[in-house]
Write a protein that holds these residues in place. Sequence first.
Motif, PDB file in Angstrom:
ATOM      1  N   GLU A  39       0.817  -1.210   0.000  1.00  0.00           N
ATOM      2  CA  GLU A  39       0.000   0.000   0.000  1.00  0.00           C
ATOM      3  C   GLU A  39       0.854   1.265   0.000  1.00  0.00           C
ATOM      4  O   GLU A  39       0.461   2.297  -0.544  1.00  0.00           O
ATOM      5  CB  GLU A  39      -0.927   0.004   1.215  1.00  0.00           C
ATOM      6  CG  GLU A  39      -2.022  -1.047   1.152  1.00  0.00           C
ATOM      7  CD  GLU A  39      -2.919  -1.026   2.367  1.00  0.00           C
ATOM      8  OE1 GLU A  39      -4.149  -1.035   2.182  1.00  0.00           O
ATOM      9  OE2 GLU A  39      -2.401  -0.986   3.501  1.00  0.00           O
ATOM     10  N   ALA A  40       2.052   1.187   0.625  1.00  0.00           N
ATOM     11  CA  ALA A  40       2.917   2.360   0.683  1.00  0.00           C
ATOM     12  C   ALA A  40       3.747   2.549  -0.579  1.00  0.00           C
ATOM     13  O   ALA A  40       4.337   3.607  -0.776  1.00  0.00           O
ATOM     14  CB  ALA A  40       3.844   2.258   1.891  1.00  0.00           C
ATOM     15  N   THR A  41       3.797   1.533  -1.430  1.00  0.00           N
ATOM     16  CA  THR A  41       4.596   1.621  -2.653  1.00  0.00           C
ATOM     17  C   THR A  41       3.908   2.518  -3.675  1.00  0.00           C
ATOM     18  O   THR A  41       2.715   2.363  -3.945  1.00  0.00           O
ATOM     19  CB  THR A  41       4.814   0.221  -3.252  1.00  0.00           C
ATOM     20  OG1 THR A  41       5.467  -0.606  -2.290  1.00  0.00           O
ATOM     21  CG2 THR A  41       5.668   0.303  -4.505  1.00  0.00           C
ATOM     22  N   GLU A  42       4.662   3.440  -4.218  1.00  0.00           N
ATOM     23  CA  GLU A  42       4.119   4.306  -5.252  1.00  0.00           C
ATOM     24  C   GLU A  42       3.969   3.526  -6.557  1.00  0.00           C
ATOM     25  O   GLU A  42       4.885   2.812  -6.957  1.00  0.00           O
ATOM     26  CB  GLU A  42       5.040   5.509  -5.484  1.00  0.00           C
ATOM     27  CG  GLU A  42       5.064   6.501  -4.341  1.00  0.00           C
ATOM     28  CD  GLU A  42       3.744   7.233  -4.202  1.00  0.00           C
ATOM     29  OE1 GLU A  42       3.017   7.325  -5.212  1.00  0.00           O
ATOM     30  OE2 GLU A  42       3.439   7.691  -3.087  1.00  0.00           O
ATOM     31  N   PRO A  43       2.822   3.632  -7.232  1.00  0.00           N
ATOM     32  CA  PRO A  43       2.670   2.928  -8.510  1.00  0.00           C
ATOM     33  C   PRO A  43       3.584   3.502  -9.580  1.00  0.00           C
ATOM     34  O   PRO A  43       4.001   4.661  -9.509  1.00  0.00           O
ATOM     35  CB  PRO A  43       1.194   3.149  -8.857  1.00  0.00           C
ATOM     36  CG  PRO A  43       0.815   4.382  -8.127  1.00  0.00           C
ATOM     37  CD  PRO A  43       1.634   4.403  -6.861  1.00  0.00           C
ATOM     38  N   GLU A  44       3.916   2.681 -10.551  1.00  0.00           N
ATOM     39  CA  GLU A  44       4.776   3.124 -11.641  1.00  0.00           C
ATOM     40  C   GLU A  44       4.075   4.200 -12.461  1.00  0.00           C
ATOM     41  O   GLU A  44       2.858   4.356 -12.393  1.00  0.00           O
ATOM     42  CB  GLU A  44       5.122   1.937 -12.565  1.00  0.00           C
ATOM     43  CG  GLU A  44       5.847   0.815 -11.881  1.00  0.00           C
ATOM     44  CD  GLU A  44       4.882  -0.256 -11.410  1.00  0.00           C
ATOM     45  OE1 GLU A  44       5.317  -1.374 -11.217  1.00  0.00           O
ATOM     46  OE2 GLU A  44       3.698   0.058 -11.240  1.00  0.00           O
ATOM     47  N   PRO A  45       4.834   4.938 -13.251  1.00  0.00           N
ATOM     48  CA  PRO A  45       4.195   5.861 -14.200  1.00  0.00           C
ATOM     49  C   PRO A  45       3.267   5.103 -15.143  1.00  0.00           C
ATOM     50  O   PRO A  45       3.408   3.896 -15.350  1.00  0.00           O
ATOM     51  CB  PRO A  45       5.389   6.475 -14.943  1.00  0.00           C
ATOM     52  CG  PRO A  45       6.551   6.307 -14.022  1.00  0.00           C
ATOM     53  CD  PRO A  45       6.302   5.040 -13.266  1.00  0.00           C
TER      54      PRO A  45
END
Length: 534
Positions: free
Chosen positions: A329-335
């Motif tokens: 949940e804390a991981t930023e999604p890729e572009p």
Amino acid sequence: MTETPEKGTITITHTRAAGTLVKGSRKGDGVFELIRPCGFRSFRSIGLGIQSSRDKAAQRWKIDRAAAALRAAGWTVEIEINEDDRRTFAEAEEERNDRAEDRAARFGEYADNAAGRSEAAWKRGRQIADGIPFGQPILVGHHSEASARRDQERIDTSMRTHIEQGERAGYFAGREKTAAAYKAFRTNPGVTLRRIDGLEADARRVERWLAGESAGGYERSDVEELNRRKAEIAEELAYWREVVADAERRGFKVWGPADFAKGDFVNRGGTWYQVQRVNKKTLSIPHIFGGVGVPVVRKDPDDKTRGSYTIPYDSVRGWASAEDIARLEATEPEPEEERTECPHCVRVANGQKRFSPARGMCTVCGHAAPRNFKAQPAPAPEPAQNQEQSEPGAAVEESAPAERCPVCHSSRWHPVARVCANCHHNPKGTPAPAPSPAPEKSEWLEGMALVFIDSKNTRRARRRALWAMTRREAQAVCGDSRTSGRSYMLNWSERPGDEGTDWEWVPDNGSLDKVLADLNVTPSRTWDATAPTG
């Protein structure tokens, strides 16, 4: 004058290998009309018999009724039953798979032929239509009228044939797909585990009957048939357990109570649910009504309107710890250009790449990909004779474990590029900034939401808004049974869109004032579109 066929001897036979068959009958002798009410059917390849009677005990009540009906009509009837003439369960299953393959090939041929006829009919109609100028009417009274009307009929017939044969091709294509998937469905590990549970229950029931006890609500005393059924169940269980064992060798995980603890997360249907209780046969998770379009569902201790829901272990598709879920949940999604197509909403995405491999979740529909974070047992070490001999006194170098990200310990660490696709840790360059912490659940619940009233079978250009309130209050109001009926229900949204375009205020007639008072909710009739929604 029609001669009455001479009545002879009819033999009704039953074996486990061939099923129940009728011998001695000819077409038109009246035998089928007599035994059809007794459960007998006519088959193109084997003649008269009882459907689905192979590999089963003789249905003596049907056989006796048919024999009595034939004897009353003047026929001589002989009954031959041999329950010991049988085939193994593996042989029966192999024949069923072979027949499914034959059906798939036959239906595929039917579908191809129908598709060819559909295409040919379309070309015929198109060829005739291309010879007629666009918009040319039929000239009534002209010498070309008869020819034009014939062309019109031929075009209509061709188009109808094109549509009918296209539908026929689609029908047989569906049957081909179903027949081709027969073996895969029969050997599906989850289905097989449920089948094994049923067979084990049957085995316990047979044991109780053999012991003279009641089981399943009644007693049985046919010891010979019970012993025969006991042997068949044991044979089937051995076959299906080997199917599960083969699936395990190929990576399938058989889950059980020992694999879970309270607070773990289980993936089912593309959603991560927090385990509330570990039972012998099931897992207790938050109610599924709270998991629509949400990748992670936790039990809200303040929400008393939703209970728990139990799922069997054979429906589990993944395991994760609380730390694993928090990290995802804390991981930023890729572009957007680095995302992939979501397997859940691919049909409506129109080619949009919505799924974030780093988070393991879709950024739009909330689908969470099944994944097992539990460490798998390492393969067995090689035998000692295959290892190189070390010199006496030399230090033994320990085998290095598989490389993982030094920050998030993910297996998505690339050992050559030294970049983590999960947390984007890159020790060569500037460390990736730590992702912002996810908002607390209590803070999110205090954000604003808009409550709508939706009516059944009613299409409106704009949704009808009743109140604005906090998300906690909206959950309580919409979850109350008094706010829904046969023709309407209340829903809420944190991102309703633009007022006047997507929704509009409608008058509140006061019919739900008691519900608001009981829940201690004071709604407002204003919505700030610029306020943060969480």
